[in-house]
Design an enzyme around this catalytic site. Structure first.
Site, PDB file in Angstrom:
ATOM      1  N   HIS A  37       0.621  -1.418   0.387  1.00  0.00           N
ATOM      2  CA  HIS A  37       0.084   0.057   0.062  1.00  0.00           C
ATOM      3  C   HIS A  37       1.215   1.381   0.029  1.00  0.00           C
ATOM      4  O   HIS A  37       1.685   1.508   1.357  1.00  0.00           O
ATOM      5  CB  HIS A  37      -0.758  -0.234   1.151  1.00  0.00           C
ATOM      6  CG  HIS A  37      -1.854  -1.197   1.080  1.00  0.00           C
ATOM      7  ND1 HIS A  37      -2.137  -1.915   2.461  1.00  0.00           N
ATOM      8  CD2 HIS A  37      -2.584  -1.215   0.219  1.00  0.00           C
ATOM      9  CE1 HIS A  37      -3.118  -2.747   1.885  1.00  0.00           C
ATOM     10  NE2 HIS A  37      -3.146  -2.429   0.755  1.00  0.00           N
ATOM     11  N   HIS A  97       2.941  -2.544   6.652  1.00  0.00           N
ATOM     12  CA  HIS A  97       1.871  -2.371   6.856  1.00  0.00           C
ATOM     13  C   HIS A  97       2.315  -0.908   7.648  1.00  0.00           C
ATOM     14  O   HIS A  97       2.478  -0.908   8.719  1.00  0.00           O
ATOM     15  CB  HIS A  97       0.207  -2.989   6.662  1.00  0.00           C
ATOM     16  CG  HIS A  97       0.197  -3.646   5.699  1.00  0.00           C
ATOM     17  ND1 HIS A  97      -0.982  -3.359   4.914  1.00  0.00           N
ATOM     18  CD2 HIS A  97       0.750  -5.016   5.055  1.00  0.00           C
ATOM     19  CE1 HIS A  97      -0.709  -4.456   3.465  1.00  0.00           C
ATOM     20  NE2 HIS A  97       0.211  -5.486   3.813  1.00  0.00           N
ATOM     21  N   GLU A 154       1.001   3.962   2.887  1.00  0.00           N
ATOM     22  CA  GLU A 154       2.163   3.829   4.269  1.00  0.00           C
ATOM     23  C   GLU A 154       3.160   3.423   3.929  1.00  0.00           C
ATOM     24  O   GLU A 154       3.785   2.762   4.554  1.00  0.00           O
ATOM     25  CB  GLU A 154       1.369   2.227   4.772  1.00  0.00           C
ATOM     26  CG  GLU A 154      -0.181   2.217   4.628  1.00  0.00           C
ATOM     27  CD  GLU A 154      -0.677   0.979   4.633  1.00  0.00           C
ATOM     28  OE1 GLU A 154      -2.067   0.656   4.722  1.00  0.00           O
ATOM     29  OE2 GLU A 154      -0.130  -0.019   4.405  1.00  0.00           O
ATOM     30  N   GLU A 178       1.738  -4.081  11.864  1.00  0.00           N
ATOM     31  CA  GLU A 178       0.841  -2.657  11.149  1.00  0.00           C
ATOM     32  C   GLU A 178       1.766  -1.945  12.097  1.00  0.00           C
ATOM     33  O   GLU A 178       1.827  -1.830  13.182  1.00  0.00           O
ATOM     34  CB  GLU A 178      -0.609  -2.630  11.770  1.00  0.00           C
ATOM     35  CG  GLU A 178      -1.693  -3.792  10.539  1.00  0.00           C
ATOM     36  CD  GLU A 178      -2.646  -3.436   9.038  1.00  0.00           C
ATOM     37  OE1 GLU A 178      -1.888  -1.917   9.406  1.00  0.00           O
ATOM     38  OE2 GLU A 178      -3.245  -4.010   9.028  1.00  0.00           O
TER      39      GLU A 178
HETATM   40 ZN   LIG Z   1      -2.139  -1.388   4.089  1.00  0.00          ZN
END
Ligand SMILES: [Zn+2]
Length: 1156
Positions: free
Chosen positions: A856, A953, A859, A1038
């Site tokens: 992504h 992420h 990010e 994350e």
């Molecule tokens: Zn992500």
């Protein structure tokens, strides 16, 4: 019930007269026919007297276990004698007035409500009901009703509504009786079916005869009437009735009258109740129109402005603000289309894909607003839409996203592809066959891997099934101008890179006065004229203006992986869709993490309200609005207006994102972000340049097309700013900046095309204010610390230079992206100790750890964590060496280079979220995913399934760093669907790594981790690698974009240092994991490992309490009273509020980036 014995012990000499009297009453009730009316009158009269005079008698009747209430109710049911009835009603009134809810609760539980309602209906049938009786009855009902959940239905079914309405009609002037009647009506009206029914009976009109202008008399009555009216107006039908009778201007006039006269603010609550009525009427479109027509905006704006200085009047300001926001006419986003400015022609467009949908609309269709945004409220308001409210209460909040199909939770054993097809990936695993025969271990000089003649990266794999293509790059006419750059031979690095408008020289001792006014405005790459020829300083100016010499801050010592010259070289090989030729200074100079702490921003009270009022002023004082377009990517030649009176903007560089800038006021700008390429939404990431600023003036910036319903900008997160002046004077760094930051729903309508089919939605505004410190500065703003593809390439080149004879490092090109950029694949491990069989064998058989990041693009924190990991892996510390000796690392540091380069937030050039393509990735459209998955499939096919897979992420809605993993048991536990699943056997190894990380990494929070498999995630890397590839420890890691609320960094915003530390601590955790998973090592290190073991055993025990379902937002509903998420029809509706807190029921949630 009549036979109930008084529970007081007979044997005890009862000093209580009241209990004796109740006993008598009970006996009288027991008689078949109540003959002795006089006796009952007497007994009840005596009880009443006792109760009125002695508090303890009340207590005696209401004590636990006493049947006093039953006896009293039974008497009330049995008697027809008015005198007795009044006695009993008085007794009940006395009893229930004190003691709070408990006594009323007892009364309701004994069936008291029904008895009262029956009595009410019965008395109502009499031609001239006793006024005293009605008064007592209504007072009691008004007390009891709110405590009885089913009261509304009971009253309606008993027919009590009409009795009260008739009484009201007959007693409009009788204030003594009017008050309890209105109180009861208010209780009735809380039931929406009742509200409709009462409206039909004309109660709205009746109430309007009660309420009126300012008066010091009867304020209690007025307040109750207004609250009742407000309750009735929640019904759309009643609201329409009020609009039809022109009550909106009346209410506004009444409000103004109270506002003017209530100078000492004694009646704030009455004023608030009037606003409550207006608030409910304006839930319907007609109401909003009536409000606008009656000049409501100006009226409420001016009253609110006058109320602002008095803090106690906040509720008025807040309710006014809510009404004004609701009625604010919806605006059109100032765009010709919401489709991305840039289009990228795909090699083929799948018919069902998002791009086909995007471009399938016939030309001329406006996708910015819906044809008719007026659809809301036009449906006929029937009673049906409120009839089943009771059922709705039973709505189950259970999340249906959790995977319940056990087959989908079990590993898929079948190899999905024949090995012959996978064999082609062998070339990426040379370490499995390397014998190092040519390697000279004696001199410790790598020969086959020397930095000087590093092997050229592999050409990307050509899959036989793939269409031969000349590369879409060449087919894009926009990019043709850039072709020469691409084919140019690499520059010689020693000479200063000459730029169009400035030359860059590393001359820290240079005393040259910097001509920054011109020099800083752009950093252009050399080569042919910029694609945006008309933009800023062009080549023609070069002759007249002496070239400014830019002093590059010397950061070599602080940033070992950064080199400005090398960065420029890297940029030349990076292919962007818009064909960028400029380089942003921050990426060029680099970022040195500041040494000071950056605490989360404390929110100033009322900041959102102030911002909203400023927005409303645009409507009230339109003449004050400049409305000047100052930056626009949609226009071919992109005019940069430079009349000295406005800021200059630019976003045309790698990872840049800003579509449009409009000067709204002298020091305020509306900014519009660009959609992801080949998409019409996903805007969140921003990165742009600002210049021509004034010093010391607060500038307000509003990003007006945000999509998510909430943001960490409401919880302490600041934007990032990079000042070129600061950089040159020795502080090249991004700093958290901005104040008066908040995020709220705005009045720009969002077409159903971009809102998942829903009409009537709005965008959100993220606003921040900045005061610039330097004159003639060039500043950059970003959503998070930028990390471009060119930066990655530079870092990798620098990292490869860190190789020592002990390190085995190889960089391959996994494949080429759609945009023609290489996707690097790294292999890092330790060189074998020697060429002995044992050593080679140990080398080849090390377990594989597979890491990836940045699928992504928005990010960017994931890249900084990855940088920390890679730096650790290449470092010379003994831990790093030990780690390299333990594993073979395969790393894909950037899964979505195209998205990163082009300033996307979430997607690749195919307009799709690549982390939703892992089930069936397309070799053409999702090459990086296809080939990464193939690598993993190959590993499994040769029996080398990785020990750990982790995809890095960033998370925009939560704080801290945490992991998502996969566990069948924890998933099944969440659903409680299948009880037979108790016998499921599952190794708990998936918990070890997160547990280790929580001990090692200060930013990591175990409490935020989850191991639940969600249906919506079935095509993510984590789930597919777990289920298809069979990696038990398959994770998404994350990292917060905001900061931490626990541990050492509690209260601080996250920076690159912390992110990099997270990456290196991840390595340390892997080393510990290795010790735990290696039986041999276990024997050797048992003392140290005992603790760890016991920790793990402890985890095993604790696991009976699995993690919570983590899709819930971790932030409490924001407490500033202006409800920024309030859709016009939603507020104060408890069901909807509950639904709001459950993000899974929020349709927007599905395309938000908090999902991995
Ligand atoms: Zn992500």
């Amino acid at each position: 019930m009549n036979k109930t014995k008084m529970t007081t012990e007979k044997g005890i000499p009862s000093s209580s007269r009241v209990l004796m009297l109740l006993g008598q009453l009970e006996r009288l009730n027991g008689e078949a026919v109540v003959t002795d009316t006089e006796a009952i009158r007497q007994v009840t009269g005596k009880i009443l007297h006792l109760i009125q005079t002695q508090e303890k008698t009340r207590k005696e009747i209401m004590t636990k276990g006493s049947s006093g209430m039953e006896v009293i109710l039974s008497s009330l049911e049995n008697t027809r004698d008015l005198h007795t009835i009044l006695n009993i009603l008085c007794i009940l009134n006395e009893l229930l007035t004190v003691g709070g809810g408990r006594r009323i609760g007892v009364f309701v539980s004994k069936g008291g409500t029904a008895v009262l309602l029956q009595l009410l209906v019965h008395s109502g049938r009499e031609p001239t009901p006793s006024e005293e009786l009605m008064l007592q009855l209504h007072s009691l009902v008004a007390k009891v009703g709110p405590k009885d959940r089913k009261f509304g239905i009971k009253a309606r079914l008993n027919g009590a509504l009409n009795v009260t309405v008739n009484l009201l009609k007959q007693n409009l002037q009788n204030h003594k009786l009017l008050l309890p009647c209105l109180q009861v009506l208010r209780v009735y009206s809380s039931n929406s079916v009742n509200a409709v029914s009462l409206g039909k009976s004309g109660v709205v009109e009746l109430l309007f005869r009660v309420i009126g202008p300012y008066s010091k008399k009867n304020t209690t009555l007025l307040k109750v009437a207004l609250d009742t009216l407000a309750a009735l107006l929640k019904s759309k039908m009643n609201a329409r009735r009020a609009v039809d009778r022109a009550y909106v201007p009346s209410l506004l006039a009444i409000f103004q009258d109270w506002h003017r006269n209530d100078t000492r603010h004694r009646h704030m609550l009455i004023r608030k109740s009037i606003l409550g009525c207006i608030k409910n009427i304006t839930n319907i479109k007609l109401g909003r129109k009536a409000f606008i027509d009656a000049d409501g905006m100006k009226i409420l704006y001016s009253t609110s402005t006058e109320c602002l200085p008095v803090r106690t009047l906040d509720p008025l300001v807040n309710t006014s603000s809510l009404i004004m926001r609701k009625c604010f006419p919806k605006n059109r986003l100032p765009l010709p289309t919401i489709k991305c400015v840039f289009h990228y022609p795909l090699p083929h467009v799948p018919a069902s894909g998002p791009v086909a949908q995007l471009y399938s609309q016939p030309p001329g269709v406006d996708d910015v607003v819906d044809e008719s945004d007026d659809n809301e409220d036009t449906e006929v308001d029937t009673e049906n839409d409120t009839e089943n409210e009771e059922d709705e209460k039973d709505y189950k909040g259970q999340n249906d996203d959790i995977e319940t199909d056990l087959n989908k939770l079990r590993p898929r054993q079948v190899l999905s592809r024949p090995f012959e097809e996978l064999r082609v990936y062998e070339r990426f695993f040379k370490e499995f066959s390397e014998d190092f025969q040519e390697y000279d271990f004696e001199s410790s000089r790598p020969t086959s891997h020397s930095a000087a003649n590093a092997p050229k990266p592999h050409r990307s794999i050509i899959i036989p099934t793939a269409q031969p293509t000349a590369g879409p790059w060449a087919e894009n006419p926009r990019n043709q101008a850039l072709q020469p750059i691409k084919d140019e031979p690499p520059q010689i690095k020693d000479t200063p890179v000459s730029l169009d408008s400035i030359s860059v020289s590393k001359a820290p001792e240079s005393k040259l006065e910097l001509e920054l006014v011109q020099g800083l405005s752009q950093l252009l790459m050399d080569g042919p004229e910029s694609v945006n020829g008309g933009c800023g300083i062009g080549g023609s100016q070069e002759d007249g203006v002496e070239q400014a010499v830019l002093e590059v801050p010397d950061t070599a010592a602080l940033l070992p992986l950064h080199d400005p010259d090398m960065y420029l070289e890297m940029v030349k090989g990076t292919h962007s869709v818009p064909g960028y030729t400029e380089v942003a200074y921050p990426d060029y100079f680099g970022h040195v993490a500041p040494n000071f702490r950056e605490p989360m921003l404390e929110r100033v009270y009322g900041v959102q309200r102030t911002k909203i009022f400023q927005d409303i002023e645009r409507l009230i004082h339109p003449a004050d609005i400049v409305d000047k377009l100052v930056y626009d990517l949609d226009m071919q030649r992109c005019p940069v207006i430079d009349d000295g009176d406005c800021l200059k903007f630019n976003s045309q560089f790698e990872s840049g994102n800003l579509r449009k800038a409009i000067q709204v006021r002298k020091f305020e700008y509306d900014l519009v972000l660009n959609s992801d390429i080949n998409s019409n939404h996903y805007h969140q990431w921003f990165y742009f340049e600002v210049s021509s600023m004034r010093v010391g003036v607060p500038y307000r910036f509003n990003i007006i097309n945000c999509e998510k319903s909430n943001s960490q900008f409401n919880y302490g997160m600041q934007v990032l700013m990079y000042s070129v002046q600061d950089a040159i004077s020795g502080s090249p760094r991004w700093v958290r900046t901005g104040y008066d930051i908040c995020y709220y729903k705005n009045h720009f309508s969002r077409s159903s095309i971009a809102a998942g089919g829903q009409k009537g939605k709005s965008y959100y505004t993220m606003t921040f204010t900045v005061t610039f410190r330097h004159k003639d500065d060039v500043c950059y703003f970003a959503y998070h610390y930028p990390y471009t593809y060119s930066t990655l390439k530079m870092h990798l080149q620098k990292l490869s230079g860190l190789r020592t004879p002990q390190i085995y490092y190889r960089q391959d090109q996994l494949c080429e992206t759609l945009g023609g950029n290489g996707c690097p694949l790294l292999t890092i491990t330790a060189m074998p100790e020697s060429t002995s069989n044992d050593h080679i064998c140990q080398f080849r058989n090390r377990p594989v750890v597979f890491l990836s990041a940045r699928v992504h693009p928005g990010e960017t924190n994931a890249s900084w964590v990855m940088k920390g990991t890679l730096e650790f892996l290449m470092s010379s510390s003994p831990l790093a060496q030990s780690l390299r000796e333990s594993y073979i690392f395969k790393v894909v540091p950037m899964l979505n280079p195209d998205g990163v380069i082009n300033g996307n937030h979430r997607c690749s050039l195919s307009g799709e979220d690549l982390n939703r393509q892992w089930l069936i990735p397309s070799v053409e459209l999702h090459p990086t995913i296809y080939h990464t998955k193939s690598l993993l499939q190959y590993l499994t096919a040769i029996g080398r399934t990785p020990l750990v897979f982790c995809d890095y992420h960033g998370h925009s809605r939560k704080k801290n760093v945490f992991m998502y993993g996969c566990s069948i048991k924890e998933t099944v536990w969440q659903t409680s669907v299948n009880t037979s699943s108790c016998d499921l056997q599952e190794d708990l190894g998936y918990r070890t790594l997160p547990k280790l990380l929580s001990q090692l990494a200060p930013a990591f929070s175990l409490a935020s981790c989850s191991f639940v498999v969600e249906r919506s995630k079935e095509s993510t890397a984590r789930v597919v690698v777990w289920r298809e590839i069979g990696v038990q420890r398959s994770y998404t890691m994350e990292s917060t974009l905001c900061g931490c609320d626990q541990g050492k960094y509690k209260g601080l915003q996250i920076g690159t240092r912390e992110l990099e530390e997270m990456g290196s601590q991840f390595c340390v955790a892997l080393l510990r994991l290795r010790r735990l998973t290696s039986p041999l090592e276990l024997r050797n290190h048992h003392t140290h490992l005992l603790d760890m073991e016991s920790d793990l055993i402890e985890t095993r025990c604790n696991v009976t309490c699995p993690t919570t379902y983590v899709m819930q937002e971790d932030e409490p509903t924001f407490l500033e009273e202006v409800d920024y998420s309030a859709e016009s029809d939603e507020e104060n509706d408890p069901d909807l509020e509950a639904a709001h807190q459950d993000p899974s029921s929020d349709p927007e949630f599905n395309h938000q980036d908090s999902l991995t």
